[in-house]
Design a protein around this motif. Sequence first.
Motif, PDB file in Angstrom:
ATOM      1  N   GLU A  25     -15.579   1.693  15.362  1.00  0.00           N
ATOM      2  CA  GLU A  25     -14.676   1.640  16.532  1.00  0.00           C
ATOM      3  C   GLU A  25     -14.652   0.576  16.984  1.00  0.00           C
ATOM      4  OE1 GLU A  25     -14.459   3.872  20.744  1.00  0.00           O
ATOM      5  OE2 GLU A  25     -14.347   4.539  18.325  1.00  0.00           O
ATOM      6  N   ALA A  26     -15.218  -0.835  16.801  1.00  0.00           N
ATOM      7  CA  ALA A  26     -14.765  -1.708  17.767  1.00  0.00           C
ATOM      8  C   ALA A  26     -14.038  -2.573  17.156  1.00  0.00           C
ATOM      9  CB  ALA A  26     -15.959  -2.677  16.923  1.00  0.00           C
ATOM     10  N   ARG A  27     -13.058  -2.089  15.682  1.00  0.00           N
ATOM     11  CA  ARG A  27     -11.698  -3.038  15.657  1.00  0.00           C
ATOM     12  C   ARG A  27     -10.982  -1.912  16.382  1.00  0.00           C
ATOM     13  NH1 ARG A  27     -12.096  -2.572   9.075  1.00  0.00           N
ATOM     14  NH2 ARG A  27     -13.575  -4.935   8.738  1.00  0.00           N
ATOM     15  N   ARG A  28     -11.204  -0.586  16.899  1.00  0.00           N
ATOM     16  CA  ARG A  28      -9.724   0.062  17.498  1.00  0.00           C
ATOM     17  C   ARG A  28      -9.497  -0.053  18.813  1.00  0.00           C
ATOM     18  NH1 ARG A  28     -10.086   3.589  20.853  1.00  0.00           N
ATOM     19  NH2 ARG A  28     -12.221   4.162  20.489  1.00  0.00           N
ATOM     20  N   GLU A  29     -11.409  -0.578  19.759  1.00  0.00           N
ATOM     21  CA  GLU A  29     -10.806  -1.030  20.886  1.00  0.00           C
ATOM     22  C   GLU A  29     -10.381  -2.266  21.038  1.00  0.00           C
ATOM     23  OE1 GLU A  29     -15.071  -0.892  22.677  1.00  0.00           O
ATOM     24  OE2 GLU A  29     -15.145   1.706  22.646  1.00  0.00           O
ATOM     25  N   ALA A  30     -10.405  -3.315  19.622  1.00  0.00           N
ATOM     26  CA  ALA A  30     -10.437  -4.724  19.989  1.00  0.00           C
ATOM     27  C   ALA A  30      -9.027  -4.289  19.929  1.00  0.00           C
ATOM     28  CB  ALA A  30     -10.602  -5.696  18.935  1.00  0.00           C
ATOM     29  N   ALA A  31      -7.956  -3.627  18.636  1.00  0.00           N
ATOM     30  CA  ALA A  31      -6.954  -3.214  19.081  1.00  0.00           C
ATOM     31  C   ALA A  31      -6.177  -3.076  20.147  1.00  0.00           C
ATOM     32  CB  ALA A  31      -6.923  -2.623  18.044  1.00  0.00           C
ATOM     33  N   GLU A  32      -7.362  -2.632  21.386  1.00  0.00           N
ATOM     34  CA  GLU A  32      -6.669  -1.863  22.463  1.00  0.00           C
ATOM     35  C   GLU A  32      -6.227  -2.728  23.345  1.00  0.00           C
ATOM     36  OE1 GLU A  32      -8.629   1.927  23.101  1.00  0.00           O
ATOM     37  OE2 GLU A  32      -7.788   2.637  21.913  1.00  0.00           O
ATOM     38  N   GLU A  33      -7.756  -3.701  22.799  1.00  0.00           N
ATOM     39  CA  GLU A  33      -7.331  -5.006  24.025  1.00  0.00           C
ATOM     40  C   GLU A  33      -6.729  -5.419  23.938  1.00  0.00           C
ATOM     41  OE1 GLU A  33      -9.310  -7.379  26.835  1.00  0.00           O
ATOM     42  OE2 GLU A  33      -9.141  -4.872  26.287  1.00  0.00           O
ATOM     43  N   LEU A  34      -6.326  -6.385  22.433  1.00  0.00           N
ATOM     44  CA  LEU A  34      -4.936  -7.531  22.275  1.00  0.00           C
ATOM     45  C   LEU A  34      -3.800  -6.621  22.323  1.00  0.00           C
ATOM     46  CD1 LEU A  34      -6.399  -7.850  18.714  1.00  0.00           C
ATOM     47  CD2 LEU A  34      -6.139  -9.472  20.998  1.00  0.00           C
ATOM     48  N   LEU A  35      -3.389  -5.176  22.374  1.00  0.00           N
ATOM     49  CA  LEU A  35      -2.527  -4.512  23.275  1.00  0.00           C
ATOM     50  C   LEU A  35      -2.288  -4.327  24.848  1.00  0.00           C
ATOM     51  CD1 LEU A  35      -1.998  -1.583  20.905  1.00  0.00           C
ATOM     52  CD2 LEU A  35      -0.599  -3.480  20.872  1.00  0.00           C
ATOM     53  N   ARG A  36      -3.154  -5.051  26.016  1.00  0.00           N
ATOM     54  CA  ARG A  36      -2.712  -5.270  26.677  1.00  0.00           C
ATOM     55  C   ARG A  36      -1.903  -6.175  27.265  1.00  0.00           C
ATOM     56  NH1 ARG A  36      -8.993  -4.398  28.784  1.00  0.00           N
ATOM     57  NH2 ARG A  36      -9.581  -2.115  27.697  1.00  0.00           N
ATOM     58  N   SER A  37      -1.069  -5.825  28.454  1.00  0.00           N
ATOM     59  CA  SER A  37      -0.273  -7.111  28.790  1.00  0.00           C
ATOM     60  C   SER A  37      -0.961  -9.007  28.580  1.00  0.00           C
ATOM     61  CB  SER A  37       0.367  -7.192  30.251  1.00  0.00           C
ATOM     62  OG  SER A  37      -1.015  -7.180  31.261  1.00  0.00           O
ATOM     63  N   GLY A  38      -2.339  -9.708  28.510  1.00  0.00           N
ATOM     64  CA  GLY A  38      -3.323 -10.717  28.889  1.00  0.00           C
ATOM     65  C   GLY A  38      -2.329 -10.963  27.060  1.00  0.00           C
ATOM     66  N   TYR A  39      -2.366 -10.188  26.721  1.00  0.00           N
ATOM     67  CA  TYR A  39      -2.153 -11.091  24.858  1.00  0.00           C
ATOM     68  C   TYR A  39      -0.479 -11.236  24.869  1.00  0.00           C
ATOM     69  CZ  TYR A  39      -7.321 -10.211  24.888  1.00  0.00           C
ATOM     70  OH  TYR A  39      -8.443 -10.295  25.005  1.00  0.00           O
ATOM     71  N   HIS A  40       0.188 -10.384  25.171  1.00  0.00           N
ATOM     72  CA  HIS A  40       1.345  -9.956  24.613  1.00  0.00           C
ATOM     73  C   HIS A  40       1.747 -11.976  24.530  1.00  0.00           C
ATOM     74  CE1 HIS A  40       2.031  -6.041  27.007  1.00  0.00           C
ATOM     75  NE2 HIS A  40       1.479  -5.996  25.142  1.00  0.00           N
ATOM     76  N   GLN A  41       1.414 -13.090  25.404  1.00  0.00           N
ATOM     77  CA  GLN A  41       1.324 -14.174  25.199  1.00  0.00           C
ATOM     78  C   GLN A  41       1.336 -14.789  23.788  1.00  0.00           C
ATOM     79  OE1 GLN A  41       4.229 -15.052  27.080  1.00  0.00           O
ATOM     80  NE2 GLN A  41       4.157 -13.766  28.104  1.00  0.00           N
ATOM     81  N   GLU A  42       0.816 -14.412  22.676  1.00  0.00           N
ATOM     82  CA  GLU A  42      -0.017 -14.863  22.073  1.00  0.00           C
ATOM     83  C   GLU A  42       1.019 -15.919  21.165  1.00  0.00           C
ATOM     84  OE1 GLU A  42      -3.724 -14.081  19.049  1.00  0.00           O
ATOM     85  OE2 GLU A  42      -2.734 -12.300  20.147  1.00  0.00           O
ATOM     86  N   PRO A  43       1.022 -16.576  20.924  1.00  0.00           N
ATOM     87  CA  PRO A  43       1.539 -17.585  19.640  1.00  0.00           C
ATOM     88  C   PRO A  43       1.517 -16.185  18.690  1.00  0.00           C
ATOM     89  CG  PRO A  43      -0.095 -19.118  20.903  1.00  0.00           C
ATOM     90  CD  PRO A  43      -0.156 -17.323  20.825  1.00  0.00           C
ATOM     91  N   LEU A  44       3.069 -16.352  17.885  1.00  0.00           N
ATOM     92  CA  LEU A  44       3.609 -15.453  16.630  1.00  0.00           C
ATOM     93  C   LEU A  44       2.246 -16.176  15.749  1.00  0.00           C
ATOM     94  CD1 LEU A  44       4.842 -13.164  15.353  1.00  0.00           C
ATOM     95  CD2 LEU A  44       6.701 -15.117  14.654  1.00  0.00           C
ATOM     96  N   VAL A  45       2.135 -17.462  15.157  1.00  0.00           N
ATOM     97  CA  VAL A  45       1.192 -18.710  14.617  1.00  0.00           C
ATOM     98  C   VAL A  45      -0.258 -17.516  14.900  1.00  0.00           C
ATOM     99  CG1 VAL A  45      -0.100 -20.210  13.366  1.00  0.00           C
ATOM    100  CG2 VAL A  45       2.871 -19.906  14.473  1.00  0.00           C
ATOM    101  N   ASP A  46      -0.943 -17.552  16.096  1.00  0.00           N
ATOM    102  CA  ASP A  46      -2.244 -16.841  15.797  1.00  0.00           C
ATOM    103  C   ASP A  46      -1.742 -15.311  15.548  1.00  0.00           C
ATOM    104  OD1 ASP A  46      -2.379 -19.576  16.690  1.00  0.00           O
ATOM    105  OD2 ASP A  46      -2.477 -19.236  18.804  1.00  0.00           O
ATOM    106  N   ARG A  47      -1.031 -14.533  15.824  1.00  0.00           N
ATOM    107  CA  ARG A  47      -0.946 -13.445  16.599  1.00  0.00           C
ATOM    108  C   ARG A  47      -1.053 -13.328  14.770  1.00  0.00           C
ATOM    109  NH1 ARG A  47       3.724  -9.908  18.914  1.00  0.00           N
ATOM    110  NH2 ARG A  47       3.042 -11.972  20.415  1.00  0.00           N
ATOM    111  N   LEU A  48      -0.162 -14.123  13.219  1.00  0.00           N
ATOM    112  CA  LEU A  48      -0.216 -14.104  11.992  1.00  0.00           C
ATOM    113  C   LEU A  48      -1.347 -13.685  11.577  1.00  0.00           C
ATOM    114  CD1 LEU A  48       3.755 -14.460  11.401  1.00  0.00           C
ATOM    115  CD2 LEU A  48       2.466 -12.573  11.478  1.00  0.00           C
ATOM    116  N   TRP A  49      -2.135 -15.132  11.864  1.00  0.00           N
ATOM    117  CA  TRP A  49      -2.870 -15.533  11.180  1.00  0.00           C
ATOM    118  C   TRP A  49      -4.295 -14.935  11.212  1.00  0.00           C
ATOM    119  CZ3 TRP A  49      -5.263 -18.001   7.808  1.00  0.00           C
ATOM    120  CH2 TRP A  49      -6.343 -18.543   7.392  1.00  0.00           C
TER     121      TRP A  49
END
Length: 220
Positions: A25-49
């Motif tokens: 459940e924590a991972r699901r909520e974390a994934a939903e949080e990461l899908l919010r607009s505030g994380y869309h600018q995350e660098p590709l390298v950081d996202r892949l890592w």
Amino acid sequence: MTLPAFPWTAALAALDPPVDIGREEARREAAEELLRSGYHQEPLVDRLWRHFTQLLGDLLDSTTGGPGSGLWALFLIVAIIVLLAALLVWSLRRMSRGRRAEDEAIFDGRERTAAEHRTEAERLAAAGSWAEAIRERLRAIARDLEERAIVSPMPGRTAAELAADAGRALPDHAAELGAAARLFDDVTYGEAPGTAEGYASLAELDRRLAAARVSLRADA
């Protein structure tokens, strides 16, 4: 006896008890949080890592399961580590080849005449520094061919390129020029030890090429 009601007691009563939502459940909520607009600018390298570390975490968690799942998880972890190591080695070799391509030029940047290269080669040969003597003798050959306009000066020319260019102009010596280029590369980049015999072969080639000049002029 009734205890007086304090304002903070009502506030505490209104609070929900803590809930253990669990890892999934924590991972699901974390994934939903990461899908919010505030994380869309995350660098590709950081996202892949982040995805990679999450995958490793999932695999490590799987090792605590049944015997079968744990074995497969360990196998996948080892495979990923091997793949990363192979990619690292490939990248390092590619960079090394790039640096080597820049260093493969016959000349080292110092402007010398053919006679000066020959003098330096003889000095090194007398001292027993055969690898260095071989390099200087091939530089003497290359400079001499340029000075006599048998090959055109070309910055960054490699030994193989010299052999090809000079071999077209002097086909009778093409095989010897190719052997000399390989010897130069062997002692320069292949870490092969230079020998007196190797140096003598280049010195003899130098003399043969000098004689070829007379032949070319006579034929003209």
